[in-house]
Every structure is written in C-alpha cells, then in structure tokens.
Write a protein that holds these residues in place. Structure first.
Motif, PDB file in Angstrom:
ATOM      1  N   THR A   1       5.484  11.700  -6.426  1.00  0.00           N
ATOM      2  CA  THR A   1       6.622  12.593  -6.863  1.00  0.00           C
ATOM      3  C   THR A   1       7.783  11.449  -7.232  1.00  0.00           C
ATOM      4  N   LYS A   2       7.833  10.181  -6.683  1.00  0.00           N
ATOM      5  CA  LYS A   2       9.034   9.459  -7.068  1.00  0.00           C
ATOM      6  C   LYS A   2       9.254   9.087  -8.691  1.00  0.00           C
ATOM      7  N   ASN A   3      10.324   8.636  -8.752  1.00  0.00           N
ATOM      8  CA  ASN A   3      10.795   8.337 -10.184  1.00  0.00           C
ATOM      9  C   ASN A   3       9.928   7.301 -10.932  1.00  0.00           C
TER      10      ASN A   3
ATOM     11  N   PRO B   1      20.156   1.153   5.680  1.00  0.00           N
ATOM     12  CA  PRO B   1      20.574   2.569   4.803  1.00  0.00           C
ATOM     13  C   PRO B   1      19.465   2.940   3.719  1.00  0.00           C
ATOM     14  N   VAL B   2      19.333   4.069   3.526  1.00  0.00           N
ATOM     15  CA  VAL B   2      18.375   4.789   2.426  1.00  0.00           C
ATOM     16  C   VAL B   2      19.446   5.180   1.203  1.00  0.00           C
ATOM     17  N   HIS B   3      19.157   4.825   0.277  1.00  0.00           N
ATOM     18  CA  HIS B   3      19.658   5.431  -1.047  1.00  0.00           C
ATOM     19  C   HIS B   3      18.953   6.905  -1.316  1.00  0.00           C
TER      20      HIS B   3
ATOM     21  N   SER C   1       0.816  -1.305  -0.095  1.00  0.00           N
ATOM     22  CA  SER C   1      -0.011  -0.042  -0.026  1.00  0.00           C
ATOM     23  C   SER C   1       0.892   1.359   0.105  1.00  0.00           C
ATOM     24  N   SER C   2       2.012   1.113   0.344  1.00  0.00           N
ATOM     25  CA  SER C   2       2.831   2.475   0.654  1.00  0.00           C
ATOM     26  C   SER C   2       4.380   2.255   0.822  1.00  0.00           C
ATOM     27  N   GLY C   3       5.201   2.906   0.549  1.00  0.00           N
ATOM     28  CA  GLY C   3       6.432   2.994   0.943  1.00  0.00           C
ATOM     29  C   GLY C   3       6.641   2.736   2.349  1.00  0.00           C
ATOM     30  N   THR C   4       6.128   3.387   3.026  1.00  0.00           N
ATOM     31  CA  THR C   4       5.864   3.367   4.715  1.00  0.00           C
ATOM     32  C   THR C   4       5.691   1.916   5.006  1.00  0.00           C
ATOM     33  N   ASP C   5       4.689   1.323   4.534  1.00  0.00           N
ATOM     34  CA  ASP C   5       4.193   0.157   4.749  1.00  0.00           C
ATOM     35  C   ASP C   5       5.139  -1.188   4.115  1.00  0.00           C
TER      36      ASP C   5
ATOM     37  N   PHE D   1      10.237  -0.164  -1.596  1.00  0.00           N
ATOM     38  CA  PHE D   1      10.123   0.965  -2.621  1.00  0.00           C
ATOM     39  C   PHE D   1       8.836   1.960  -2.190  1.00  0.00           C
ATOM     40  N   SER D   2       9.075   3.061  -2.597  1.00  0.00           N
ATOM     41  CA  SER D   2       7.500   3.862  -2.578  1.00  0.00           C
ATOM     42  C   SER D   2       7.266   4.391  -4.025  1.00  0.00           C
ATOM     43  N   PHE D   3       6.052   4.288  -4.287  1.00  0.00           N
ATOM     44  CA  PHE D   3       5.627   4.800  -5.692  1.00  0.00           C
ATOM     45  C   PHE D   3       4.644   6.153  -5.392  1.00  0.00           C
TER      46      PHE D   3
ATOM     47  N   PHE E   1      19.060  11.553   8.383  1.00  0.00           N
ATOM     48  CA  PHE E   1      18.800  12.739   7.168  1.00  0.00           C
ATOM     49  C   PHE E   1      18.022  11.788   6.230  1.00  0.00           C
ATOM     50  N   SER E   2      16.734  11.710   6.330  1.00  0.00           N
ATOM     51  CA  SER E   2      15.986  10.840   5.462  1.00  0.00           C
ATOM     52  C   SER E   2      14.438  11.506   5.842  1.00  0.00           C
ATOM     53  N   PHE E   3      13.619  10.906   5.139  1.00  0.00           N
ATOM     54  CA  PHE E   3      12.146  11.069   5.266  1.00  0.00           C
ATOM     55  C   PHE E   3      11.797  10.087   6.621  1.00  0.00           C
ATOM     56  N   PHE E   4      10.927  10.897   7.222  1.00  0.00           N
ATOM     57  CA  PHE E   4      10.119  10.438   8.660  1.00  0.00           C
ATOM     58  C   PHE E   4      10.302   8.770   8.734  1.00  0.00           C
ATOM     59  N   ALA E   5       9.623   8.281   7.583  1.00  0.00           N
ATOM     60  CA  ALA E   5       9.156   6.924   7.705  1.00  0.00           C
ATOM     61  C   ALA E   5      10.530   6.115   8.003  1.00  0.00           C
ATOM     62  N   SER E   6      11.576   6.585   7.484  1.00  0.00           N
ATOM     63  CA  SER E   6      12.875   5.558   7.668  1.00  0.00           C
ATOM     64  C   SER E   6      13.111   5.076   9.046  1.00  0.00           C
ATOM     65  N   VAL E   7      12.517   6.121   9.886  1.00  0.00           N
ATOM     66  CA  VAL E   7      12.719   5.867  11.415  1.00  0.00           C
ATOM     67  C   VAL E   7      11.429   5.187  11.849  1.00  0.00           C
TER      68      VAL E   7
ATOM     69  N   GLU F   1      17.094  -2.337   2.640  1.00  0.00           N
ATOM     70  CA  GLU F   1      17.290  -0.871   1.935  1.00  0.00           C
ATOM     71  C   GLU F   1      16.155  -0.109   1.732  1.00  0.00           C
ATOM     72  N   ASP F   2      16.210   1.135   2.211  1.00  0.00           N
ATOM     73  CA  ASP F   2      15.093   2.080   1.954  1.00  0.00           C
ATOM     74  C   ASP F   2      15.413   2.682   0.568  1.00  0.00           C
ATOM     75  N   ALA F   3      14.577   1.910  -0.465  1.00  0.00           N
ATOM     76  CA  ALA F   3      14.840   2.210  -1.804  1.00  0.00           C
ATOM     77  C   ALA F   3      13.977   3.063  -2.410  1.00  0.00           C
ATOM     78  N   ALA F   4      13.286   3.817  -1.462  1.00  0.00           N
ATOM     79  CA  ALA F   4      12.028   4.777  -1.830  1.00  0.00           C
ATOM     80  C   ALA F   4      12.340   5.799  -2.973  1.00  0.00           C
ATOM     81  N   GLN F   5      13.465   6.174  -2.869  1.00  0.00           N
ATOM     82  CA  GLN F   5      13.928   7.042  -3.846  1.00  0.00           C
ATOM     83  C   GLN F   5      14.827   6.671  -5.071  1.00  0.00           C
ATOM     84  N   ALA F   6      14.800   5.480  -5.122  1.00  0.00           N
ATOM     85  CA  ALA F   6      15.894   4.860  -5.970  1.00  0.00           C
ATOM     86  C   ALA F   6      15.326   3.848  -7.240  1.00  0.00           C
TER      87      ALA F   6
ATOM     88  N   TYR G   1      14.881  18.963   1.333  1.00  0.00           N
ATOM     89  CA  TYR G   1      14.856  17.679   1.801  1.00  0.00           C
ATOM     90  C   TYR G   1      16.174  17.463   2.525  1.00  0.00           C
ATOM     91  N   TYR G   2      16.100  17.279   3.776  1.00  0.00           N
ATOM     92  CA  TYR G   2      15.210  17.671   4.851  1.00  0.00           C
ATOM     93  C   TYR G   2      15.659  18.667   5.669  1.00  0.00           C
ATOM     94  N   PRO G   3      14.790  19.788   6.058  1.00  0.00           N
ATOM     95  CA  PRO G   3      15.119  20.888   6.921  1.00  0.00           C
ATOM     96  C   PRO G   3      15.483  20.478   8.539  1.00  0.00           C
TER      97      PRO G   3
HETATM   98  C1  LIG Z   1      13.095   7.760   1.879  1.00  0.00           C
HETATM   99  C2  LIG Z   1      11.897   7.263   2.104  1.00  0.00           C
HETATM  100  N1  LIG Z   1      11.445   6.401   2.952  1.00  0.00           N
HETATM  101  C3  LIG Z   1      10.122   6.125   2.787  1.00  0.00           C
HETATM  102  C4  LIG Z   1       9.214   6.858   2.162  1.00  0.00           C
HETATM  103  C5  LIG Z   1       7.756   6.392   2.550  1.00  0.00           C
HETATM  104  O1  LIG Z   1       7.124   6.247   1.346  1.00  0.00           O
HETATM  105  P1  LIG Z   1       5.488   6.540   1.129  1.00  0.00           P
HETATM  106  O2  LIG Z   1       5.360   7.934   1.239  1.00  0.00           O
HETATM  107  O3  LIG Z   1       5.129   5.826   0.006  1.00  0.00           O
HETATM  108  O4  LIG Z   1       5.050   5.800   2.581  1.00  0.00           O
HETATM  109  C6  LIG Z   1       9.495   7.852   1.483  1.00  0.00           C
HETATM  110  C7  LIG Z   1       8.505   8.662   0.423  1.00  0.00           C
HETATM  111  O5  LIG Z   1       8.147   9.697   0.985  1.00  0.00           O
HETATM  112  C8  LIG Z   1      10.812   8.319   1.330  1.00  0.00           C
HETATM  113  O6  LIG Z   1      11.522   9.084   0.670  1.00  0.00           O
END
Ligand SMILES: Cc1ncc(COP(=O)(O)O)c(C=O)c1O
Length: 377
Positions: free
Chosen positions: A185-187, A130-132, A54-58, A180-182, A80-86, A156-161, A320-322
C-alpha cells in the motif's frame, strides 16, 4: 480505499519482462537485480548508500542495530505510528521512550522530545526516531538541533514517505540512517514485503549490509549475530521498474490532495482550527516541506459514525491509528497510562484517512466529499 489494479494495468508488460529477467538469470536473492535497484534508489534520493532488505520493520531494526542501539540504551519516538516504530526498538534490545505529537502535522514534536530529554528519570537516550507520518517529513530543523546539542543519532522512519522533502532534501537523506517500507500500500510498493535502509554514513551502510546477512562479511564467517533480512531479486526488479514512475505518482497524489482541499472548502465543511467542531479539519502541508500524501487524514468529531456511514455507501476509509502505541496491550510494559500523550490520544479518536492514490478520479472524490457533507448535515 486503494485500487492498485489501476497502477498495475499500464505497467503489466514492463513488470512481466523484469520478472522474466530474474527468472532467466535465477538471481533470486540479492545479486544484480538488488544491486541495480539500490543504485537507482541512491541516485533518486541523493544518498550515498541504499541497502535493500526484507521489510520496513527489518529496515528499522537494521538501522538501529547498525547504529549500535542495543541493551542499555533508549530511543525516543512517537506514540502515534504503526507498531513497528516501537517494536523495532524493542527488537534491537533498547528501551522505547515516547513523546507527544504536534496536533497539526501528527508528527513527533521536537518540543515534546526536548522536555522528555530534560527529565531526570529518563536515562540512556542515544537516538531519536521521528516518523514521517502520512507522507510528510517530521520537523527536521528541530530534531537536527536536538541531535547536535545532545550528541544523539537520528533515525528516520520514512516508511510512508518515499519522495517527501524537508527544506529541499529528500526523506531518507536527513538523518544518520532511514528506513523505508515497500509494503504493497505504500507510495513505492513491492509485490510483497520489502524494505530499504538509506544512509550517508559509510560505516552504517557497511554494518547494515553485514547484519542483513547473518552478520557475515565473509561467507560463513559470522562477525556478529545478525539476521536474514535480505531483499529478493523479484521484488527488487519490480521496485526498479516502479521507481521510474514514483515521482509522477507523488505528483498526482499532490493533485488529488489539492482537489480534496478545494472540494471540502467549496462544500463549506473545512474548519480552520486545530481540532474539529462541527465540520472537518483538513490535513495540510507544513511550510518548507513537500508532502507526498501517503494518506489524506481529516479530523472530525463523530469519526466512527462517519466511517460507518461511508462504509454503507461503499466508500472506503481507514483509521491510522485507532490505538496509540502506549495503550497497546503488547506495550503495557512500557509503563504509560492513558492520558500520558493527550495529542496522540485525541488524534487517534478523530483521524479518518480518505481514499487517496494517484489514479483516483475527481468524480470519485466528489462522491466522497458529498457523502461526508450529507453525514455532517
Ligand atoms: C510508519 C511505519 N513504520 C514501519 C512500517 C513497517 O513496514 P513493513 O510493513 O514493511 O514491515 C510501516 C508499514 O507498515 C509504517 O507505516
């Protein structure tokens, strides 16, 4: 910052047909549209299993939970990543442990992870995540060695890669599992939320499939407490169409990045240093990797003023990210103070992502660079 209409216009008919097909067959959740997309994704990435969700977070949570990461365990990742990595680590019931980034690539530093692993007060670490970041693979040589030496799972957090490579291997095929996240805004993007877990391990794939459906292997027989983390047929059909084009789009992103490099150099703004002085430090491709330029993030000293200056001129940019993750209000309980990760903190003050997408034109890039030159002069 991003004009998705330019991507949609040439695909309009093809996407409508794919969506129409799902409406005809009424396979709205999982079913053949999802299975067909998963097979195509597996083939493109060169992995044994791709499981839509359902999402990259899931996807992050599924990968962690499937690997047995839960209460009493800890996972090392980047601040230094999006919140979901943690947050996905916390959602799995485990403890996030942070380590600083490499200032040149913005990715988690294997050396920093190693010193964290050597600390006596850090216990129970079972995995590294690790996050790509920005579309460039983290230093997988370093993480692979640490994983082997210490018996750690690599996620791998390959959400952006999507499509990025490390040493000729695709992101998503490097670790025990990848997420992966789709997000639009992702690739490779859906028309809503969607994600995917990839893995070469049969045991993990089987568990991810079970956990994404409330822990069911057999209908209405729940072996574990999973969650509803399924992928929609409509999103899968859209993603399946776009999958055919994503290599070309990534190629175009690489061209756009090269053009930015050339324009900044020609304008005399590019500084060859780790940190900016009066100009900008350009992002670069680490040797042995294939960057897919999800973001083109420059470093500059008066970043916030530059962003305002660009905004007044109608030029989009983003930070990304303040706020590094250890300084987020919601993560105070992790117990880190300001100053704990100087590289991540400095990056959060200096990075500015400029418009980048496959259809971005050269004249538009010239406008961006000319505006930055005017500001810096
Ligand atoms: C590095 C990273 N991890 C995880 C996510 C979470 O993905 P999603 O927004 O699809 O839940 C994102 C996307 O926003 C992301 O950039």
């Amino acid at each position: 910052m991003l004009d998705l209409k330019r991507q949609y216009a040439p695909l309009h008919e093809e996407l409508l047909e794919a969506v129409g097909q799902v409406l005809q067959t009424q396979q709205f959740i999982l079913g053949e549209p999802v299975a067909a997309f998963e097979r195509a994704a597996q083939e493109q990435l060169g992995v044994a299993h791709a499981v839509g969700c359902s999402s990259g977070t899931d996807a992050l949570w599924l990968a962690l939970a499937a690997a047995g990461i839960g209460p009493g365990t800890a996972v090392v990742t980047t601040p230094f990543s999006f919140f979901a990595s943690v947050s996905a680590i916390l959602r799995a019931g485990a403890a996030p442990v942070l380590a600083d980034i490499d200032p040149a690539s913005f990715n988690l530093s294997p050396a920093a992870v190693e010193s964290v692993l050597n600390r006596l007060d850090v216990r129970g670490v079972r995995a590294i995540l690790p996050v790509h970041l920005y579309g460039q693979c983290a230093d997988w040589g370093g993480f692979f060695r640490l994983g082997q030496e210490r018996g750690l799972t690599l996620i791998e957090d390959a959400a952006q890669a999507w499509g990025a490579e490390w040493d000729g291997r695709k992101a998503g095929s490097l670790g025990d599992a990848a997420a992966f996240s789709f997000y639009p805004t992702k690739n490779l993007s859906a028309a809503g939320d969607a994600g995917m877990v990839t893995t070469n391990r049969d045991d993990l794939a089987e568990r991810v499939r079970m956990l994404r459906q409330h822990g069911m292997r057999n209908r209405y027989h729940h072996d574990e407490v999973g969650w509803n983390a399924r992928l929609d047929g409509l999103q899968a059909a859209i993603l399946h169409v776009k999958l055919k084009y994503v290599d070309g789009w990534n190629h175009a992103r690489r061209t756009v990045a090269r053009r930015y490099h050339a324009l900044f150099r020609a304008a005399g703004l590019a500084e060859c240093a780790a940190y900016p002085a009066h100009g900008v430090v350009l992002p670069h491709e680490v040797a042995g990797t294939r960057h897919v330029w999800h973001q083109y993030a420059i470093r500059t000293r008066r970043r916030d003023a530059l962003r305002d200056f660009l905004s007044v001129r109608g030029i989009g940019s983003e930070i990304y990210y303040p706020v590094p993750l250890h300084m987020q209000e919601a993560l105070k309980s992790l117990g880190y103070a300001e100053g704990a990760f100087p590289e991540a903190e400095r990056a959060s003050r200096e990075v500015l992502a400029l418009p980048i997408f496959p259809e971005l034109r050269e004249d538009e890039q010239q406008t961006v660079v000319a505006a930055i030159a005017e500001f810096l002069s």
